[in-house]
Design a protein around this motif. Structure first.
Motif, PDB file in Angstrom:
ATOM      1  N   ASP A   1      -3.960   1.709  16.297  1.00 42.89           N
ATOM      2  CA  ASP A   1      -4.758   2.672  15.449  1.00 42.89           C
ATOM      3  C   ASP A   1      -4.725   3.900  15.851  1.00 42.89           C
ATOM      4  OD1 ASP A   1      -5.515   0.589  13.811  1.00 42.89           O
ATOM      5  OD2 ASP A   1      -7.260   0.033  14.598  1.00 42.89           O
ATOM      6  N   LEU A   2      -4.400   4.851  14.980  1.00 43.68           N
ATOM      7  CA  LEU A   2      -4.165   6.277  15.310  1.00 43.68           C
ATOM      8  C   LEU A   2      -5.280   7.093  14.447  1.00 43.68           C
ATOM      9  CD1 LEU A   2      -0.469   6.882  14.712  1.00 43.68           C
ATOM     10  CD2 LEU A   2      -1.602   6.002  16.796  1.00 43.68           C
ATOM     11  N   LYS A   3      -5.698   8.211  14.823  1.00 40.96           N
ATOM     12  CA  LYS A   3      -6.719   8.849  14.281  1.00 40.96           C
ATOM     13  C   LYS A   3      -6.515  10.401  14.249  1.00 40.96           C
ATOM     14  CE  LYS A   3     -12.004   9.289  14.417  1.00 40.96           C
ATOM     15  NZ  LYS A   3     -11.895   8.536  12.885  1.00 40.96           N
TER      16      LYS A   3
ATOM     17  N   ASP B   1      -7.889  17.789  10.123  1.00 42.21           N
ATOM     18  CA  ASP B   1      -6.711  17.366   9.473  1.00 42.21           C
ATOM     19  C   ASP B   1      -6.928  16.440   8.183  1.00 42.21           C
ATOM     20  OD1 ASP B   1      -5.051  18.828  11.387  1.00 42.21           O
ATOM     21  OD2 ASP B   1      -4.630  17.324  12.579  1.00 42.21           O
ATOM     22  N   ASP B   2      -6.014  16.266   7.675  1.00 42.17           N
ATOM     23  CA  ASP B   2      -5.816  15.532   6.434  1.00 42.17           C
ATOM     24  C   ASP B   2      -5.208  14.205   6.395  1.00 42.17           C
ATOM     25  OD1 ASP B   2      -4.332  15.190   3.430  1.00 42.17           O
ATOM     26  OD2 ASP B   2      -6.475  15.668   3.184  1.00 42.17           O
ATOM     27  N   GLN B   3      -5.988  13.164   6.014  1.00 46.59           N
ATOM     28  CA  GLN B   3      -5.216  11.871   6.499  1.00 46.59           C
ATOM     29  C   GLN B   3      -3.865  11.503   5.438  1.00 46.59           C
ATOM     30  OE1 GLN B   3      -7.429   8.372   4.631  1.00 46.59           O
ATOM     31  NE2 GLN B   3      -7.288   7.027   6.457  1.00 46.59           N
ATOM     32  N   ALA B   4      -4.299  11.957   4.258  1.00 43.98           N
ATOM     33  CA  ALA B   4      -3.032  11.739   3.319  1.00 43.98           C
ATOM     34  C   ALA B   4      -1.733  12.685   3.658  1.00 43.98           C
ATOM     35  CB  ALA B   4      -3.247  12.419   1.864  1.00 43.98           C
TER      36      ALA B   4
ATOM     37  N   SER C   1       4.397   2.581   4.012  1.00 43.97           N
ATOM     38  CA  SER C   1       3.285   2.218   3.642  1.00 43.97           C
ATOM     39  C   SER C   1       3.338   0.635   3.224  1.00 43.97           C
ATOM     40  CB  SER C   1       2.715   2.925   2.379  1.00 43.97           C
ATOM     41  OG  SER C   1       2.629   4.152   2.817  1.00 43.97           O
ATOM     42  N   ILE C   2       2.447  -0.080   3.853  1.00 43.68           N
ATOM     43  CA  ILE C   2       2.471  -1.489   3.630  1.00 43.68           C
ATOM     44  C   ILE C   2       1.296  -2.187   3.124  1.00 43.68           C
ATOM     45  CG2 ILE C   2       4.315  -1.982   5.386  1.00 43.68           C
ATOM     46  CD1 ILE C   2       2.139  -2.553   7.295  1.00 43.68           C
ATOM     47  N   ASP C   3       1.402  -3.276   2.537  1.00 46.12           N
ATOM     48  CA  ASP C   3       0.138  -3.814   2.051  1.00 46.12           C
ATOM     49  C   ASP C   3       0.007  -5.188   2.875  1.00 46.12           C
ATOM     50  OD1 ASP C   3      -2.000  -5.227   0.821  1.00 46.12           O
ATOM     51  OD2 ASP C   3      -1.410  -4.987  -1.106  1.00 46.12           O
ATOM     52  N   VAL C   4      -0.991  -5.324   3.796  1.00 52.85           N
ATOM     53  CA  VAL C   4      -1.375  -6.454   4.584  1.00 52.85           C
ATOM     54  C   VAL C   4      -2.616  -7.079   3.815  1.00 52.85           C
ATOM     55  CG1 VAL C   4       0.045  -5.821   6.459  1.00 52.85           C
ATOM     56  CG2 VAL C   4      -2.476  -5.145   6.343  1.00 52.85           C
ATOM     57  N   GLY C   5      -3.016  -6.758   2.570  1.00 56.78           N
ATOM     58  CA  GLY C   5      -4.033  -7.334   2.060  1.00 56.78           C
ATOM     59  C   GLY C   5      -5.455  -6.963   2.485  1.00 56.78           C
ATOM     60  N   GLN C   6      -5.187  -5.495   2.898  1.00 52.32           N
ATOM     61  CA  GLN C   6      -6.261  -4.565   3.439  1.00 52.32           C
ATOM     62  C   GLN C   6      -7.464  -4.437   2.353  1.00 52.32           C
ATOM     63  OE1 GLN C   6      -3.240  -3.676   3.411  1.00 52.32           O
ATOM     64  NE2 GLN C   6      -3.067  -1.542   3.045  1.00 52.32           N
ATOM     65  N   GLY C   7      -6.810  -4.167   1.230  1.00 48.40           N
ATOM     66  CA  GLY C   7      -7.703  -3.880  -0.038  1.00 48.40           C
ATOM     67  C   GLY C   7      -8.176  -2.251  -0.099  1.00 48.40           C
ATOM     68  N   ASP C   8      -9.345  -2.126  -0.533  1.00 48.63           N
ATOM     69  CA  ASP C   8      -9.829  -0.819  -0.572  1.00 48.63           C
ATOM     70  C   ASP C   8     -10.622  -0.354   0.778  1.00 48.63           C
ATOM     71  OD1 ASP C   8     -10.584   1.771  -1.540  1.00 48.63           O
ATOM     72  OD2 ASP C   8     -12.083   1.034  -2.716  1.00 48.63           O
ATOM     73  N   VAL C   9     -10.080   0.350   1.439  1.00 50.02           N
ATOM     74  CA  VAL C   9     -10.460   0.681   2.755  1.00 50.02           C
ATOM     75  C   VAL C   9     -10.303   2.086   2.971  1.00 50.02           C
ATOM     76  CG1 VAL C   9     -10.165  -1.580   3.924  1.00 50.02           C
ATOM     77  CG2 VAL C   9      -8.269  -0.015   3.856  1.00 50.02           C
ATOM     78  N   SER C  10     -10.831   2.813   4.165  1.00 52.47           N
ATOM     79  CA  SER C  10     -10.790   3.953   4.327  1.00 52.47           C
ATOM     80  C   SER C  10      -9.605   4.366   5.495  1.00 52.47           C
ATOM     81  CB  SER C  10     -11.999   4.499   4.959  1.00 52.47           C
ATOM     82  OG  SER C  10     -12.004   3.881   6.426  1.00 52.47           O
ATOM     83  N   TRP C  11      -8.791   3.410   5.797  1.00 52.52           N
ATOM     84  CA  TRP C  11      -7.829   3.891   6.633  1.00 52.52           C
ATOM     85  C   TRP C  11      -6.471   3.374   5.666  1.00 52.52           C
ATOM     86  CZ3 TRP C  11     -11.262   0.030   7.478  1.00 52.52           C
ATOM     87  CH2 TRP C  11     -10.901  -1.634   7.496  1.00 52.52           C
TER      88      TRP C  11
ATOM     89  N   VAL D   1      -3.685   4.424  10.130  1.00 51.50           N
ATOM     90  CA  VAL D   1      -4.115   5.928  10.364  1.00 51.50           C
ATOM     91  C   VAL D   1      -5.578   5.905   9.706  1.00 51.50           C
ATOM     92  CG1 VAL D   1      -3.718   8.106   9.704  1.00 51.50           C
ATOM     93  CG2 VAL D   1      -1.827   6.700   9.975  1.00 51.50           C
ATOM     94  N   LEU D   2      -6.357   5.972  10.772  1.00 48.85           N
ATOM     95  CA  LEU D   2      -7.934   5.993  10.269  1.00 48.85           C
ATOM     96  C   LEU D   2      -8.325   7.321   9.503  1.00 48.85           C
ATOM     97  CD1 LEU D   2      -9.367   4.539  13.744  1.00 48.85           C
ATOM     98  CD2 LEU D   2      -8.408   3.364  11.675  1.00 48.85           C
ATOM     99  N   SER D   3      -9.470   7.464   9.098  1.00 49.38           N
ATOM    100  CA  SER D   3     -10.128   8.547   8.675  1.00 49.38           C
ATOM    101  C   SER D   3     -10.084   9.642   9.586  1.00 49.38           C
ATOM    102  CB  SER D   3     -11.295   8.510   8.073  1.00 49.38           C
ATOM    103  OG  SER D   3     -12.272   7.933   9.052  1.00 49.38           O
ATOM    104  N   PRO D   4     -10.158  10.820   9.396  1.00 48.98           N
ATOM    105  CA  PRO D   4     -10.287  11.925  10.342  1.00 48.98           C
ATOM    106  C   PRO D   4     -11.483  12.084  11.064  1.00 48.98           C
ATOM    107  CG  PRO D   4      -9.263  13.006   8.537  1.00 48.98           C
ATOM    108  CD  PRO D   4      -9.615  11.575   7.974  1.00 48.98           C
ATOM    109  N   GLY D   5     -11.704  12.559  12.303  1.00 42.35           N
ATOM    110  CA  GLY D   5     -12.956  12.500  12.875  1.00 42.35           C
ATOM    111  C   GLY D   5     -12.630  12.867  14.467  1.00 42.35           C
TER     112      GLY D   5
END
Length: 245
Positions: free
Chosen positions: A195-197, A202-205, A218-228, A241-245
């Protein structure tokens, strides 16, 4: 722009039990982020800090369908410490594991859910890493992985050969990130991922776009609507890639 390696994420059948094992193994504490998610980090630690790469244990429906392509190496300070740590880990529920290592000075174990890890013999390079000496990723081409991950993070590339690549926080603290050449083609998800932050401003996108330009997808592992955001490196190793902080 830059990213920091802040934690390794373990998929588990029981996040609480596995989190407790790793907390006792490392001498760290646990906290419950939400139902099904257990955080393991040093007691009194203010996250994130390069002095430690923490562990995030997440319960998933079927963790056994994935691959053991990432593992932890634990540091020791003496032969006696290594023997004591191995004995302690076995009492906690770890079991000996044979991954074809042969006659080596380190000890290979599996945690209670089967995640393989190593208890290293004393090595000078790991004298100041804390209990986790290195996060180790199997790969086919260490030089290619070095190019990608050196560009992806603000860590320093210490060494790269045909057989391995080694990075560490630019602040010279905490564990190393190592890529080791191994045989076999990756065909399933890793059971453990990075997990990277981004930094707070900085801007996640923008970071995700930068990583994709370096060769991530970019991949779909079934994460759904999440912040990362879930991505895979050029060899298919998943990371978030987590949200900035």
């Amino acid at each position: 722009m830059a990213l920091r390696l802040v934690q390794v994420n373990f998929k588990a059948r029981d996040d609480s039990a596995l989190g407790q094992f790793w907390a006792e193994a490392l001498g760290w504490g646990v906290s419950i982020e939400e139902p099904g998610v257990t955080n393991v980090e040093p007691v009194g630690f203010t996250w994130p800090d390069p002095a430690a790469v923490c562990i995030d244990v997440v319960t998933v429906p079927d963790p056994e369908t994935v691959k053991y392509g990432v593992h932890l190496d634990l540091a020791t300070t003496s032969a006696a410490h290594q023997a004591e740590l191995v004995a302690h880990l076995k009492k906690l529920g770890a079991t000996p594991a044979d991954v074809g290592q042969g006659d080596v000075p380190w000890t290979v174990l599996a945690d209670p859910e089967g995640n393989v890890f190593c208890v290293l013999e004393p090595r000078e390079i790991y004298r100041d890493t804390g209990p986790i000496a290195a996060v180790v990723v199997d790969c086919a081409d260490p030089r290619a992985m070095a190019r990608f991950w050196d560009g992806a993070m603000d860590w320093t590339l210490h060494e790269v050969t045909d057989d391995h690549a080694v990075l560490r926080s630019a602040k010279g603290v905490g564990p190393y990130l190592e890529f080791l050449r191994t045989s076999g083609v990756k065909t399933v998800w890793n059971r453990v991922h990075l997990d990277l932050k981004p930094y707070p401003d900085d801007d996640q996108a923008a970071e995700v776009a930068r990583l994709e330009a370096l060769g991530a997808t970019s991949i779909d592992v079934g994460q759904g609507d999440v912040s990362w955001r879930c991505l895979a490196d050029p060899e298919g190793n998943e990371f978030c890639v987590l949200s900035p902080g």
